[in-house]
Scaffold this active site. Structure first.
Site, mmCIF file in Angstrom:
data_model
loop_
_atom_site.group_PDB
_atom_site.id
_atom_site.type_symbol
_atom_site.label_atom_id
_atom_site.label_comp_id
_atom_site.label_asym_id
_atom_site.label_seq_id
_atom_site.Cartn_x
_atom_site.Cartn_y
_atom_site.Cartn_z
ATOM 1 N N HIS A 169 0.836 -1.205 0.000
ATOM 2 C CA HIS A 169 0.000 0.000 0.000
ATOM 3 C C HIS A 169 0.863 1.244 0.000
ATOM 4 C CE1 HIS A 169 0.659 -1.431 4.102
ATOM 5 N NE2 HIS A 169 0.664 -0.169 4.503
ATOM 6 N N HIS A 171 0.893 5.184 1.066
ATOM 7 C CA HIS A 171 0.239 6.226 1.868
ATOM 8 C C HIS A 171 0.351 7.536 1.078
ATOM 9 C CE1 HIS A 171 0.383 4.059 5.905
ATOM 10 N NE2 HIS A 171 1.305 3.377 5.233
HETATM 11 P P1 AMP Z 1 1.573 0.399 7.395
HETATM 12 O O1 AMP Z 1 1.866 0.646 8.837
HETATM 13 O O2 AMP Z 1 2.461 1.157 6.458
HETATM 14 O O3 AMP Z 1 1.523 -1.073 7.090
HETATM 15 O O4 AMP Z 1 0.138 0.997 7.153
HETATM 16 C C1 AMP Z 1 -1.046 0.320 7.414
HETATM 17 C C2 AMP Z 1 -2.097 1.368 7.562
HETATM 18 O O5 AMP Z 1 -3.357 0.755 7.472
HETATM 19 C C3 AMP Z 1 -2.041 2.134 8.876
HETATM 20 O O6 AMP Z 1 -1.803 3.504 8.635
HETATM 21 C C4 AMP Z 1 -3.428 1.883 9.466
HETATM 22 O O7 AMP Z 1 -3.939 3.007 10.129
HETATM 23 C C5 AMP Z 1 -4.235 1.517 8.252
HETATM 24 N N1 AMP Z 1 -5.401 0.708 8.516
HETATM 25 C C6 AMP Z 1 -5.463 -0.430 9.227
HETATM 26 N N2 AMP Z 1 -6.718 -0.908 9.229
HETATM 27 C C7 AMP Z 1 -7.463 -0.053 8.480
HETATM 28 C C8 AMP Z 1 -8.845 0.006 8.105
HETATM 29 N N3 AMP Z 1 -9.718 -0.928 8.501
HETATM 30 N N4 AMP Z 1 -9.253 1.038 7.337
HETATM 31 C C9 AMP Z 1 -8.385 1.981 6.940
HETATM 32 N N5 AMP Z 1 -7.070 1.976 7.258
HETATM 33 C C10 AMP Z 1 -6.619 0.974 8.029
#
Ligand code: AMP
Length: 183
Positions: A169, A171
């Site tokens: 993903h 950001h």
């Molecule tokens: P990372 O730490 O780079 O793996 O980012 C994962 C991201 O997913 C974090 O910023 C979380 O806040 C986000 N996240 C986790 N669960 C959800 C969800 N159900 N809806 C939207 N974002 C989410």
């Protein structure tokens, strides 16, 4: 007598002890082997140290199953089994707001078909097209959100970068003055 650890040291201490000290609160001073509470540190510093500790611990926990092929929370979002705030969607890509935003605009962009891309570090030549599509989607999201004048695209890769979901993903962050260097 021990001195107060600077923030950089707190980060390091959290990184090196996250597994065994995930519940240590509040912020800490560092000795060679352990952490001690520092209740007199500012609330902001304590919060930062706790958040850093938790994020790093969560990232290490998530990394254990990184290559298991198990579905992630993003699969549920793609399948619309759980709600999300979708910003952009096409056949290959889905963009939705981060549930825990770090900026006024914080959107995640994912490939709908993971195809082995648990993280950027797993990319192969065959992924070139989808990687380009994700990056172009980041530009479209920035345009849609009105942040073309200043936005940041981040990919956290692996536990040392605090990746917590093993489905690639991007950001997209913006809507405020971004700082450099990032933490
Ligand atoms: P990372 O730490 O780079 O793996 O980012 C994962 C991201 O997913 C974090 O910023 C979380 O806040 C986000 N996240 C986790 N669960 C959800 C969800 N159900 N809806 C939207 N974002 C989410």
């Amino acid at each position: 007598m021990a001195a107060i650890a600077p923030l950089s040291l707190l980060r390091n201490c959290a990184a090196s002890t996250a597994r065994t000290f995930v519940s240590v609160k509040p912020a800490c001073i560092v000795s060679s082997t352990t952490l001690f509470p520092l209740p007199h540190l500012s609330r902001r510093l304590q919060f930062h140290a706790r958040a850093t500790n938790n994020e790093e611990a969560a990232a290490r926990a998530a990394a254990v199953n990184a290559d298991s092929g198990a579905p992630t929370i993003f699969d549920k979002i793609i399948a619309k089994e759980i709600p999300s705030s979708i910003v952009y969607e096409d056949e290959k890509v889905l963009a939705f707001r981060d549930i825990n935003p770090e900026a006024p605009v914080h959107v995640l962009i994912i490939p709908k078909f993971r195809d082995g891309l648990t993280q950027l570090g797993k990319a192969e030549a065959r992924h070139g097209e989808i990687l380009g599509q994700l990056l172009y989607a980041a530009k479209m999201v920035a345009e849609k959100e009105g942040i073309l004048d200043g936005f940041r695209v981040v990919i956290n890769n692996g536990p040392e970068a605090c990746q917590s979901v093993y489905h690639l993903h991007l950001h997209v962050l913006g809507g405020r003055q971004m700082k450099w260097p990032p933490g």
